[in-house]
Write a protein that holds these residues in place. Structure first.
Motif, short mmCIF file in Angstrom:
data_model
loop_
_atom_site.label_atom_id
_atom_site.label_comp_id
_atom_site.label_asym_id
_atom_site.label_seq_id
_atom_site.Cartn_x
_atom_site.Cartn_y
_atom_site.Cartn_z
N PRO A 17 -35.49 -12.07 79.15
CA PRO A 17 -34.59 -12.57 78.09
C PRO A 17 -35.36 -13.09 76.88
CG PRO A 17 -33.90 -13.37 80.24
CD PRO A 17 -35.23 -12.75 80.43
N THR A 18 -36.52 -13.67 77.13
CA THR A 18 -37.29 -14.19 76.00
C THR A 18 -37.76 -13.06 75.09
OG1 THR A 18 -38.04 -16.07 77.32
CG2 THR A 18 -39.33 -15.53 75.37
N LEU A 19 -38.18 -11.94 75.70
CA LEU A 19 -38.62 -10.79 74.91
C LEU A 19 -37.47 -10.24 74.06
CD1 LEU A 19 -40.75 -8.68 74.17
CD2 LEU A 19 -40.06 -7.38 76.21
N ALA A 20 -36.30 -10.10 74.66
CA ALA A 20 -35.15 -9.56 73.92
C ALA A 20 -34.72 -10.51 72.79
CB ALA A 20 -33.98 -9.33 74.90
N MET A 21 -34.62 -11.77 73.11
CA MET A 21 -34.22 -12.74 72.07
C MET A 21 -35.27 -12.84 70.98
SD MET A 21 -31.24 -13.81 72.79
CE MET A 21 -31.18 -15.19 71.67
N GLY A 22 -36.54 -12.71 71.35
CA GLY A 22 -37.59 -12.79 70.35
C GLY A 22 -37.52 -11.65 69.35
N LEU A 48 -44.39 -15.62 62.02
CA LEU A 48 -43.29 -15.65 62.98
C LEU A 48 -43.45 -14.55 64.02
CD1 LEU A 48 -40.55 -16.74 63.89
CD2 LEU A 48 -39.47 -15.16 62.28
N ALA A 49 -43.88 -13.38 63.56
CA ALA A 49 -44.08 -12.27 64.51
C ALA A 49 -45.18 -12.63 65.51
CB ALA A 49 -44.44 -11.00 63.74
N ARG A 50 -46.30 -13.19 64.98
CA ARG A 50 -47.37 -13.57 65.89
C ARG A 50 -46.91 -14.64 66.87
NH1 ARG A 50 -50.23 -13.29 60.98
NH2 ARG A 50 -50.14 -15.56 60.81
N ASN A 51 -46.13 -15.59 66.34
CA ASN A 51 -45.66 -16.66 67.21
C ASN A 51 -44.71 -16.15 68.28
OD1 ASN A 51 -47.15 -18.48 65.75
ND2 ASN A 51 -45.45 -19.07 64.41
N THR A 52 -43.85 -15.18 67.88
CA THR A 52 -42.89 -14.65 68.86
C THR A 52 -43.59 -14.01 70.04
OG1 THR A 52 -41.27 -14.29 67.11
CG2 THR A 52 -40.95 -13.08 69.17
N PHE A 53 -44.52 -13.11 69.72
CA PHE A 53 -45.22 -12.45 70.82
C PHE A 53 -46.17 -13.41 71.54
CE2 PHE A 53 -44.06 -8.96 67.97
CZ PHE A 53 -43.33 -8.18 68.85
N GLY A 54 -46.65 -14.43 70.81
CA GLY A 54 -47.45 -15.44 71.49
C GLY A 54 -46.64 -16.24 72.49
N VAL A 55 -45.36 -16.50 72.09
CA VAL A 55 -44.49 -17.23 73.01
C VAL A 55 -44.25 -16.42 74.28
CG1 VAL A 55 -42.14 -18.09 73.31
CG2 VAL A 55 -43.41 -18.63 71.24
N LEU A 56 -44.09 -15.11 74.13
CA LEU A 56 -43.89 -14.27 75.31
C LEU A 56 -45.09 -14.34 76.25
CD1 LEU A 56 -42.29 -11.11 73.65
CD2 LEU A 56 -41.15 -12.91 74.95
#
Length: 625
Positions: free
Chosen positions: A18-23, A289-297
């Motif tokens: 779900p985190t990947l999809a929401m990201g 934001l893109a880096r942070n999103t994939f970093g969060v994953l």
């Protein structure tokens, strides 16, 4: 499969997917919203810079118009014109020249700095103005005269196109304002744009640029003097900016980079404000934001693996924070609080700990407040005691002087009476043409002066027991003013009465109080002689039900600060010519003190003096039944 492995797979399925999809969805929406927000932010910045530039220039036009609102330039003499222009010149640091023009466009007076050190000795504010060369003065005269001749109908001011000064090579504009009768002369000033350029430099953050273009799309101000002198053309790079009527946005290429720019017209000035930034810098938050999103994953996956360790630490950390909070309180940090959002026993313990810290902090604050209040009371009582001691010391000095004066007056009265009587008898026997008559008249005059001094000493010595009756304070002050009216009018003194509304009655002796007010008015009249501004103000005010305050303010010479301690001493005077006896204020002090009141004096040398009297009010009679 073990439960630990199943828990790990369950956490991956319920957290990572779900985190990947929401990201991905959030990144796409954020890209669009951020692009719009960045564009809107730059448009707002451009509007703000345009409004500031307009306000910066138009405010000077408003100031010049206000200065001429009640002034006809053609009726000013040379000295008055120079003084008027100096006030306008010093009103704002950006003004380099200011000139007064008649109806034929001739400059009749001007103020500018051509010798900075000489001007700064007269007024330190001149150091904030540029030094102007003679050819720049002539250029200003020509531009101002031309601008005054073509002020649009219905307008009271006009602003020239921006230009570089001939010698200083600094951007500036000429601002003119018409006189009160329209075309009959006006006021002109050269406004330097250096301060505006400095704001543009300060407004640009990092790689951001903020600059102004003129009506033809050429660079006007950017904070970079070299680029301003080259007058770079932006008409081709920003085709919509020159002559723009509303805020817009465009991209342009420069130095191998793409710049995102927003522009806005400057109201009433035919300028355009531009805010620009490299596209990669403007959209840097989106890439972050893109880096942070994939970093969060990635962190989510790592977090699942270490979740077991965190569960164990989740119990130990709150206990350690409670222990740390207790140590902070022990060190005296009563404002320390524990932030622990738990609904178990540890959360209850943390909340109880915070309540205890709050109670200790409140008690400590109340104790400090009590100490401060006690200190203020001690200081207030000390000031009152010092004031009482000073008044007692003054009374003792007057009493001591009174004993000496009483003996002198007693011993002088009898021989003085004999001198006066004999001189008057001799004058009666001498004919008018006798040469000795002039000498005897001088002796009589000086003997009468000595007699007056003796009477003043007796007033100072003898403590008066006045028959106190209710007196209308305002009527009494008006009678004293009427008695002095001829002297005040002859001296050109403007009298202002600010009386308390309604009737104010004081308890005292009519003759004694009238004499006090007469003496104080006489002192004020003497201080106002040869002063450029001769104002005398009488103010009455009820302090409370028992006391009324009377203030006599003048704009006279004032009294030096070192003389204020001795001002009520007998025979002390600050008059430039020692024509008085130095007893007037001492007598006033004695009379007011005998009435149960006080008299104080505040003065600034070269500004004026304020004498304040506190008098007891007359009791209000009970209503008739």
């Amino acid at each position: 499969m073990r439960i630990r492995s199943r828990l790990l797979l369950l956490l991956i399925a319920t957290a990572a997917v779900p985190t990947l999809a929401m990201g991905l969805l959030a990144w796409r929406d954020a890209e669009r919203a951020l692009g719009e927000a960045v564009a809107e932010q730059y448009r707002r910045s451009a509007r703000a810079e345009a409004e500031h530039a307009s306000t910066y220039v138009l405010s000077l036009a408003t100031e010049l118009g206000s200065a001429l609102l009640h002034l006809d330039p053609e009726k000013l003499g040379p000295a008055e014109a120079q003084e008027f222009l100096a006030r306008v010149f010093l009103r704002r640091d950006g003004i380099a020249l200011v000139g007064l023009f008649d109806g034929q466009g001739r400059m009749t007076a001007s103020v500018f700095v051509d010798d900075l050190e000489a001007f700064a000795r007269q007024e330190p504010q001149f150091r904030r103005h540029d030094t102007v060369a003679a050819e720049e003065v002539e250029d200003f005269r020509r531009r101002a005269a031309e601008l005054l001749s073509r002020v649009p109908a219905g307008r009271a001011y006009a602003i020239s196109a921006p230009y570089l000064t001939a010698v200083r090579q600094r951007p500036a504009v000429v601002v003119v304002a018409l006189g009160p009768r329209g075309g009959a002369g006006g006021l002109a000033a050269e406004l330097g744009l250096k301060e505006l350029a400095q704001r543009l430099t300060a407004s640009g953050e990092g790689s951001e640029r903020v600059f102004l273009l003129d009506g033809e799309g050429r660079l006007l101000l950017s904070g970079d003097p070299e680029r301003e002198r080259r007058r770079e053309a932006f008409a081709a790079r920003l085709p919509g900016a020159p002559g723009a009527q509303r805020t817009g946005q465009a991209d342009y290429e420069e130095e191998g980079r793409t710049w995102l720019a927003a522009y806005s017209p400057v109201p009433e000035l035919d300028w355009v404000a531009v805010v620009a930034r490299p596209r990669e810098a403007a959209l840097a938050p989106l890439h972050a934001l893109a880096r942070n999103t994939f970093g969060v994953l990635g962190l989510t996956l790592v977090g699942v693996l270490v979740l077991a360790l965190l569960l164990a630490r989740a119990m130990a950390r709150p206990i350690a924070r409670l222990a740390g909070g207790a140590r902070e309180l022990a060190r005296g940090n009563l404002g320390h609080r524990i932030s622990l959002s738990r609904r178990d026993e540890l959360g209850d313990l943390a909340r109880t700990f915070n309540d205890m810290g709050h109670a200790l902090e409140v008690a400590h604050r109340e104790l400090l407040g009590f100490n401060e209040q006690l200190q203020n009371q001690v200081e207030e009582r000390t000031r009152e005691l010092q004031k009482t001691q000073a008044q007692l010391s003054r009374s003792q000095r007057l009493a001591a002087m009174g004993d000496l004066a009483a003996g002198m007056a007693h011993e002088m009265n009898n021989p003085l009476a004999a001198i006066l009587g004999n001189v008057q008898l001799l004058l009666m026997d001498l004919p008018e043409e006798d040469p000795s008559r002039r000498m005897l008249s001088a002796v009589l005059q000086q003997a009468q002066r000595i007699a007056n001094i003796v009477r003043e000493l007796q007033l100072l010595v003898e403590r008066q027991h006045f028959g106190r009756t209710p007196l209308d304070l305002h009527k009494m002050l008006q009678r004293v003013l009427d008695a002095r009216g001829a002297d005040l009018s002859a001296a050109g003194v403007r009298v202002t009465c600010e009386f308390y509304p309604g009737e104010v009655k004081v308890l005292g002796d009519q003759q004694a109080l009238s004499d006090v007010f007469g003496r104080l008015l006489g002192n004020a009249l003497n201080a106002l002689k040869d002063r450029p501004e001769r104002n005398l103000t009488l103010v009455t005010q009820r302090v409370d039900a028992q006391m009324v305050k009377v203030e006599i303010r003048d704009t006279g010479r004032g009294i030096p600060r070192e003389h204020l301690e001795r001002i009520f001493n007998p025979f002390f005077t600050t008059k430039q010519q020692w024509s008085g006896k130095g007893l007037s204020l001492a007598v006033c002090h004695r009379v007011i003190e005998d009435h149960g009141g006080t008299i104080t004096l505040q003065s600034d040398q070269g500004v004026g003096t304020t004498v304040t009297l506190m008098l007891p009010t007359a009791p209000i009679p009970p209503p008739l039944v």
